[in-house]
Design an enzyme around this catalytic site. Structure first.
Site, PDB file in Angstrom:
ATOM      1  N   ASP A  72     -25.229 -12.350 -67.026  1.00 55.02           N
ATOM      2  CA  ASP A  72     -24.373 -11.736 -66.019  1.00 55.02           C
ATOM      3  C   ASP A  72     -22.983 -11.531 -66.604  1.00 55.02           C
ATOM      4  O   ASP A  72     -22.589 -12.193 -67.567  1.00 55.02           O
ATOM      5  CB  ASP A  72     -24.314 -12.569 -64.740  1.00 55.02           C
ATOM      6  CG  ASP A  72     -24.314 -14.072 -64.992  1.00 55.02           C
ATOM      7  OD1 ASP A  72     -24.033 -14.499 -66.128  1.00 55.02           O
ATOM      8  OD2 ASP A  72     -24.598 -14.829 -64.053  1.00 55.02           O
ATOM      9  N   GLU A 131     -22.440 -12.387 -58.752  1.00 60.20           N
ATOM     10  CA  GLU A 131     -21.801 -13.192 -57.716  1.00 60.20           C
ATOM     11  C   GLU A 131     -21.944 -12.566 -56.333  1.00 60.20           C
ATOM     12  O   GLU A 131     -21.918 -13.265 -55.322  1.00 60.20           O
ATOM     13  CB  GLU A 131     -20.317 -13.401 -58.047  1.00 60.20           C
ATOM     14  CG  GLU A 131     -20.049 -14.183 -59.323  1.00 60.20           C
ATOM     15  CD  GLU A 131     -20.450 -15.642 -59.225  1.00 60.20           C
ATOM     16  OE1 GLU A 131     -20.823 -16.091 -58.123  1.00 60.20           O
ATOM     17  OE2 GLU A 131     -20.401 -16.340 -60.249  1.00 60.20           O
TER      18      GLU A 131
END
EC number: 3.5.1.47
Length: 383
Positions: A72, A131
């Site tokens: 990520d 997120e």
């Protein structure tokens, strides 16, 4: 890449944290770094509908499968308080979850295989919006992993502050919980505090709703299982002597299996209907899970991963329990078998998402070498 190169790169990434789907500087630095690697075996791909995402394919010399590795790339709306000389340059945004570490390890692995052609194909996925915004789901649903970019098995890591730097840890079954956002609106009738019979008090209704929800885990989840339902926000009323005609609640549901989460979601809806009937009001329940499925490791692949880590004399491997935090890699592992694991980063006095979180860069080289070792082993296994 040498350790000094990894540290320099990590610090560059750390200084330019960006929120979900806004990772333009990060994307540019990743692309520049990857374009600086030997290109003989590499194919770089961007996604027009997900412009901050990046995919890199390493062509295998005798491929039997395609192995994916995901990192990520987004950051958090946190004001950094580490005091580091390379702290965030972006006000109110920080890599407080260690995605700068994740990216650096991925680039280290990629740089190795750019110079040492792997046996099988490898695809590296630099994923935006972990997120929030469901970046993994967005990429999958738009067909990022189809055709020549099909992935047979997927791997990824998350840094962990309470483990010594470079330690590897994972488990069979669920590693991270699945999460669901809960939004509830209760609509009744406001009125004078002295005349409750002429109003419909939504503070009382909301309190009853929350109280009943707390019985769900206690009485609908087995004592050896785990789940959490927490409400962290309640808004209702304007002044002490006016009965609130509306209330708004926000909370989170977390569980270790999708079957359990589906059941608990329905119980929340059922209780909402019961409150509506009991208080003669409207109750609107909105549940949003998106791509935040439980991270459920594939048994066969994870057994192999654990054994390789335990057999590697340069790796410290420890067992772990599942955690109630969420990770959107769960959506991809729901579609493609694979394994997620922890990489220790030795910051035991802090925690993920904290403003002072400062992972130890000594984890970078062990993280890269452990994954390279595993992937080379994995590529020797027959399909």
């Amino acid at each position: 890449m040498k350790e000094a190169d990894l540290i320099t790169l990590r610090r560059q990434l750390h200084q330019i944290p960006e929120l979900a789907l806004q990772e333009k500087e990060t994307h540019a630095l990743l692309l520049k770094t990857i374009q600086g690697l030997p290109q003989t075996y590499l194919t770089i791909r961007t996604l027009p509908d997900l412009p901050t995402a990046l995919l890199v394919k390493v062509q295998g010399r005798d491929p039997q499968r395609t192995i994916g590795y995901r990192t990520d790339i987004d950051a958090l709306p946190v004001t950094e308080k580490t005091g580091l000389p390379f702290a965030s340059k972006h006000s109110g945004i920080a890599h407080a979850c260690g995605h700068d570490i994740h990216m650096t390890v991925a680039l280290g692995i990629l740089s190795y295989f750019a110079e040492h052609q792997p046996k099988d194909n490898l695809i590296f996925f630099f994923q935006p919006a972990e997120e929030s915004k469901n970046g993994g789901k967005l990429a999958y649903d738009m067909g990022a992993f189809t055709g020549d970019w099909h992935i047979d098995e997927f791997y990824g890591l998350h840094d962990r502050p309470d483990l010594p730097a470079g330690t590897i840890s994972t488990r069979l079954g669920t590693l991270f919980a699945g999460t669901t956002e809960i939004n509830v609106d209760l609509i009744g009738k406001s009125g004078h505090a002295a005349l409750p019979q002429n109003a419909n008090d939504m503070i009382v209704a909301a309190a009853s709703f929350i109280s009943q929800i707390q019985t769900v885990v206690a009485r609908n989840v087995g004592p050896t299982d785990s789940a959490v339902i927490t409400f962290g926000l309640m808004r209702a009323g304007t002044i002490r002597n006016v009965i609130a005609g509306r209330a708004h609640l926000e909370g989170t549901l977390r569980g270790f299996t999708q079957q359990q989460i589906d059941f608990l979601q329905q119980r929340i809806r059922d209780i909402g209907q019961g409150i509506a009937a009991s208080f003669n009001c409207q109750v609107k329940v909105a549940l949003n899970q998106g791509g935040y499925y439980p991270v459920e490791n594939n048994d066969k692949l994870t057994k192999d991963f654990i054994q390789v880590m335990k057999d590697d004399p340069d790796v410290t491997f420890v067992d772990t329990k599942p955690v109630m935090t969420g990770e959107d890699f769960g959506y991809l592992l729901n579609k493609i078998p694979g394994t997620m694991f922890w990489l220790g980063v030795n910051d035991p006095d802090s925690q993920l998402h904290a403003a002072d979180f400062s992972p130890d860069e000594a984890a970078l080289v062990p993280g890269v070498t452990a994954v390279v070792h595993f992937l080379e082993h994995r590529m020797l296994e027959k399909v």
